[in-house]
Design a protein around this motif. Structure first.
Motif, mmCIF file in Angstrom:
data_model
loop_
_atom_site.group_PDB
_atom_site.id
_atom_site.type_symbol
_atom_site.label_atom_id
_atom_site.label_comp_id
_atom_site.label_asym_id
_atom_site.label_seq_id
_atom_site.Cartn_x
_atom_site.Cartn_y
_atom_site.Cartn_z
ATOM 1 N N ASP A 642 58.487 21.979 17.536
ATOM 2 C CA ASP A 642 57.833 21.189 18.570
ATOM 3 C C ASP A 642 56.719 22.022 19.205
ATOM 4 O O ASP A 642 56.607 23.231 18.971
ATOM 5 N N VAL A 645 56.871 25.237 24.960
ATOM 6 C CA VAL A 645 57.044 24.905 26.370
ATOM 7 C C VAL A 645 57.075 26.198 27.164
ATOM 8 O O VAL A 645 57.469 27.253 26.664
ATOM 9 N N SER A 647 58.154 25.968 30.687
ATOM 10 C CA SER A 647 59.083 25.792 31.809
ATOM 11 C C SER A 647 60.504 25.645 31.294
ATOM 12 O O SER A 647 60.741 25.089 30.218
ATOM 13 N N ALA A 649 62.735 23.709 32.581
ATOM 14 C CA ALA A 649 63.120 22.295 32.603
ATOM 15 C C ALA A 649 62.738 21.611 31.305
ATOM 16 O O ALA A 649 63.518 20.849 30.720
ATOM 17 N N ASP A 650 61.517 21.872 30.837
ATOM 18 C CA ASP A 650 61.095 21.285 29.564
ATOM 19 C C ASP A 650 61.937 21.819 28.415
ATOM 20 O O ASP A 650 62.288 21.079 27.486
ATOM 21 N N GLN A 653 65.280 20.037 28.128
ATOM 22 C CA GLN A 653 65.159 18.715 27.505
ATOM 23 C C GLN A 653 65.063 18.838 25.991
ATOM 24 O O GLN A 653 65.690 18.065 25.247
ATOM 25 N N ARG A 654 64.292 19.807 25.514
ATOM 26 C CA ARG A 654 64.167 20.006 24.062
ATOM 27 C C ARG A 654 65.511 20.399 23.448
ATOM 28 O O ARG A 654 65.885 19.903 22.387
#
Length: 660
Positions: A642, A645, A647, A649-650, A653-654
């Motif tokens: 992907d 990222v 952060s 938080a991101d 999610q991943r």
């Protein structure tokens, strides 16, 4: 002749060095003597922490009359099963085939060519003397019958080593395994089956991984209930941490008191993963106390870990650990003594022997009060006779400890655990690797001559790969790769599975091969797990294919008896989920925060490498730059990534896509 064990490196053999029995170590010299004297070989196999081994030694091997019968009619050979698991495996298979059960001490009578013709386990002195006379009579009077029997047994053993049918372990197979385990589950007390109950370490890992992948609530329920029941009971050392070998009852109250490194390393990892999955404070406490136990009671001067603590002290099982209400009051005073007796289930009648009780902690007392009481009781216990320690360093079990302590250091945020794992790994690769080949064990920094078995390669590789992921040090990835290359070249069975010994190992009457996960991962499943992780970290499809083949090679066991395929099933869960690869590039505080986020994921197929972009020896970091000069995380599946990222938080999610 005389007893020849005084120069042995094994603590178990040295326990028998003063016996009047003319013991020899396993080797061609012993069998040559048996051929010269035309007598059978009496093979006795055990280990240093074995209670019934001590009993048989005191009753028989220290007795002059028994020793005379052994010396006159046999060549007697002592084997430490932990030092020579290959010898133990061959003759334990024969013992269970003949008697329907196994155990130690194991007693086998062999021809001078090593073929077994009568096997058993512990014998009280009168029965043992009768057995010696009967075997001697059969050897001298019915030799042809004995030789036919030994040839038939040996042929049967060879057939047992043949590769079984392969069966892919897919989603349906693991779901069926969970259902089968649910049928064996003890809903009242946790664990599986009835007494005696052994800690199902690898099954717990499988259930936690299955829940992480699928969200199946029954899997988590069985793991949580079992972990809490074991931690609350007498099998867990409520004062010093660490688990005893097993519980003699179904309620985890009375343990068999020996403490084994392999149990505690595996349980440490299981409790860490339960804490990670649920946030359980009990699991975190038990994990921390178990890690502390390893560093306090099991650490050797060389920085590795001893094999076991004995079940006995001064010849009495459990003497160090059991208490009466009066003893608690003597240490703590009458009020705190009575309160401690209630908290720890110490009764006037006793839960163990002679009115003593094991310590249980069925609920959590006031933390401040308990911390003081625990410290005082532990100090008083230190004045009691202490169990002997088998300070032999076994490669496989230390590999398990390296993996567990590495994860304890990262999950619990305790650098001393990671430092201990690193020091142990340094010792193993520095001392146990000799001319490029791995050895089984060492003692006091001197490596033994016994070659490593498959589990040594797989478990040590597992530990080194965990260290690589925690530290980014490419040396550990490289060392693990070398071990796995040896395994692929020397241990393969030609059908996707692995023999327990290398193709150039000492020839026994059959080449042992056992894919069941019993008290520790089998050689086959340990290699499957390490191959899978290595393939994910490097992108090697060859290693991934070898891992898949090894998993499938145990498919028959998974279908028939999942309780004895726990690590195979855990590895299968990782294969079904992954590879989920994460590269954290950067070395600042932001990178550390990203790495902590990755380590908080319970995804069973996840691997990670952290470090500078394009760091040498770290394939996951290749061609993955910083993002506008900032640390970043790349989440990849099968090396298809992907967008990076920056952060946490991101990143969470991943990563959630890799779990239920």
């Amino acid at each position: 002749m005389a007893n020849r064990l005084s120069d042995a490196t094994s603590p178990y053999l040295l326990q028998h060095a003063d016996n009047p029995v003319h013991w020899q170590e396993w080797g061609e010299e012993a069998f040559a003597e048996a051929r010269r004297r035309d007598v059978p070989v009496l093979l006795s196999v055990g280990y240093a922490a074995c209670h019934w081994c001590h009993v048989m030694a005191h009753e028989s091997f220290e007795d002059d009359a028994v020793a005379a019968a052994m010396n006159d009619g046999f060549v007697s050979v002592k084997v430490d099963r932990e030092e020579r698991p290959d010898v133990d495996s061959v003759y334990m298979t024969a013992t269970t085939a003949m008697t329907g059960q196994g155990g130690w001490p194991m007693t086998c009578f062999l021809t001078p060519d090593g073929e077994p013709f009568f096997c058993g386990t512990y014998y009280p002195r009168p029965q043992f003397l009768q057995l010696l006379a009967a075997v001697g009579e059969a050897w001298t009077q019915r030799r042809e019958e004995v030789l036919r029997s030994s040839a038939n047994i040996t042929n049967a053993l060879a057939g047992m080593s043949a590769a079984g049918p392969a069966a892919p372990i897919d989603d349906g197979a693991v779901s069926d395994a969970v259902n089968t385990l649910a049928g064996d589950f003890d809903p009242a007390n946790g664990g599986f089956g009835t007494a005696p109950k052994f800690p199902p370490s690898m099954v717990l890992e499988f259930l936690l991984r299955h829940h992480a992948r699928t969200g199946e609530p029954d899997a988590l329920r069985m793991a949580e209930h079992t972990c809490e029941a074991m931690a609350r009971g007498g099998m867990y050392d409520q004062l010093a941490g660490g688990f005893a070998r097993y519980s003699v009852d179904a309620e985890w109250v009375v343990p068999h008191f020996e403490k084994m490194l392999y149990d505690n390393a595996q349980l440490l990892r299981a409790y860490l993963h339960l804490h990670r999955a649920t946030g359980s404070s009990l699991a975190a406490r038990v994990a921390r106390e178990t890690a502390d136990f390893l560093l306090t009671d099991m650490l050797t001067e060389e920085g590795a870990f001893a094999s076991a603590l004995d079940a006995d002290a001064d010849g009495v099982e459990g003497l160090t650990y059991a208490w009466t209400p009066d003893q608690l009051a003597e240490v703590l005073g009458p009020d705190d003594g009575a309160r401690a007796a209630e908290a720890l289930s110490v009764t006037e009648a006793g839960t163990f022997e002679h009115g003593t009780s094991t310590l249980q902690l069925r609920s959590d007392p006031d933390p401040q009060w308990w911390a003081e009481v625990r410290s005082r009781l532990l100090a008083a216990r230190a004045g009691r006779p202490q169990p002997a320690r088998d300070d032999k360093v076994v490669t496989a079990w230390n590999g398990l400890a390296v993996a567990a302590l590495t994860e304890a250091g990262t999950i619990l945020g305790e650098p001393s655990y990671l430092d201990a794992a690193r020091a142990c790994a340094e010792f193993l690769v520095g001392i146990h690797l000799v001319d490029g080949r791995l050895r089984r064990a060492s003692r006091h920094g001197s490596v033994g001559s016994a070659a490593a078995v498959a589990a040594d390669h797989g478990d040590l590789a597992e530990g080194l790969l965990a260290l690589h992921q925690a530290t980014g040090d490419p040396r550990w990835l490289d060392r693990a790769g070398g071990l796995l290359e040896t395994a692929l070249a020397r241990f393969g069975d030609g059908a996707g599975g692995f023999f327990d010994v290398a193709d150039d190992a000492e020839r026994l009457i059959t080449r042992p091969k056992d894919a069941t996960d019993n008290v520790e991962p089998s050689g086959q499943s340990s290699l499957a797990g390490a191959l899978l992780t290595y393939g994910a970290l490097t992108g090697s499809t060859r290693h991934r294919d070898a891992a898949d083949a090894a998993i499938a090679a145990a498919g028959g066991i998974v279908g028939q008896a999942p309780r004895f395929a726990g690590w195979t099933l855990a590895v299968a869960e990782a294969a079904l989920t992954g590879p989920l690869q994460v590269a954290v590039v950067g070395t600042d505080d932001d990178a550390a925060a990203l790495a902590r986020t990755v380590r908080s994921s319970p995804s069973p197929g996840l691997v990670m490498t952290a470090g500078e972009p394009d760091a040498p020896g770290a394939p996951l970091l290749a061609d993955r730059p910083l993002v506008d000069g900032r640390s970043a995380a790349y989440v990849c599946r099968g090396f298809v990534c992907d967008r990076p990222v920056i952060s946490t938080a991101d990143l969470e999610q991943r990563l959630a896509r890799g779990t239920a």
